[in-house]
Design a protein around this motif. Structure first.
Motif: not given
Length: 234
Positions: A108-109, A111-117, A147-155, A199-204
């Motif tokens: 993910l890189g 934060p912040p992340y686009a988490l509305d979805g 929506e989690l997968v969509a965070l990659a921004g990859s069609e 912003g804790d992607r390791a824990r996520a």
């Protein structure tokens, strides 16, 4: 089947004037995911083609596309059926989910992340739970992971996982206790969302990996009880 075909006829308007096999397959994929055509159902060319107002050739091409996606299976001299998954299929689906979903979170890189979805999917699950609508809760859970997968921004990743999630729904549709299957994971969705909000992607990622392992165990347990030995092999 008559009720399903009546509702399917309502989808004819979605085809518009430029009816294509891809649009027909989109409609049938959605209907299969919703459980209108449960696993093991034989799909009649005449009945479905008539309900949608499409030619036999168009419908056969749509069937071919969905067979390629492993949602349908063609049985010689018997016709086309909604696929009944094996336990090996379910295990492979979760293997793919773990590889892709955990990689998305890991990459993910900053934060912040686009988490509305994700937040909307959690809210959808909470509403379904309040209504005791366990099928809708399962749908909201799929939406969360989509929506989690969509965070990659990859069609391409979105397209791959659309097929994987559609297959997963085939397993969900044979479960006799959807509440037991889905309810424990709403709280876990909240935990993953909270970790990403922090912003804790390791824990996520740790939460997600454990989540998917536990979910696989639960689905296989329930699936074996419902499908039995017939679902244990190919």
């Amino acid at each position: 089947m008559a009720e399903q075909l009546s509702e399917l006829a309502d989808d004819r308007a979605l085809l518009g004037r430029t009816s294509t096999a891809e649009r027909v397959s989109d409609i049938l994929r959605s209907r299969i995911a919703e459980g209108f055509f449960p696993p093991g159902t034989r799909l009649s060319e005449d009945a479905i083609g008539g309900a949608l107002g499409v030619s036999r050739n168009t419908l056969r091409e749509a069937f071919r596309l969905l067979t390629h996606e492993r949602l349908l299976v063609h049985e010689l001299n018997r016709g086309v059926f909604v696929r009944v998954l094996t336990v090996e299929d379910v295990e492979d689906i979760y293997r793919t989910r773990t590889l892709v979903e955990c990689a998305v979170v890991r990459g993910l890189g900053e934060p912040p992340y686009a988490l509305d979805g994700l937040a909307a999917a959690v809210a959808e699950g909470e509403l379904a739970t309040a209504r005791n609508d366990w099928k809708a809760l399962g749908t909201s859970n799929i939406h969360f992971h989509r929506e989690l997968v969509a965070l990659a921004g990859s069609e391409r990743t979105d397209e791959l996982m659309r097929s994987v999630f559609a297959e997963l729904r085939l397993a969900f549709h044979v479960v006799d206790d959807p509440r037991r299957l889905h309810e424990p994971y709403l709280a876990r969705n909240r935990q993953i969302l909270r970790a990403l909000q922090d912003g804790d992607r390791a824990r996520a990622e740790r939460l997600l990996e454990t989540y998917l392992t536990d979910s696989l165990d639960r689905v296989v347990e329930v699936y074996l009880r419902r499908v039995g030995e017939d679902g244990a092999g190919s």
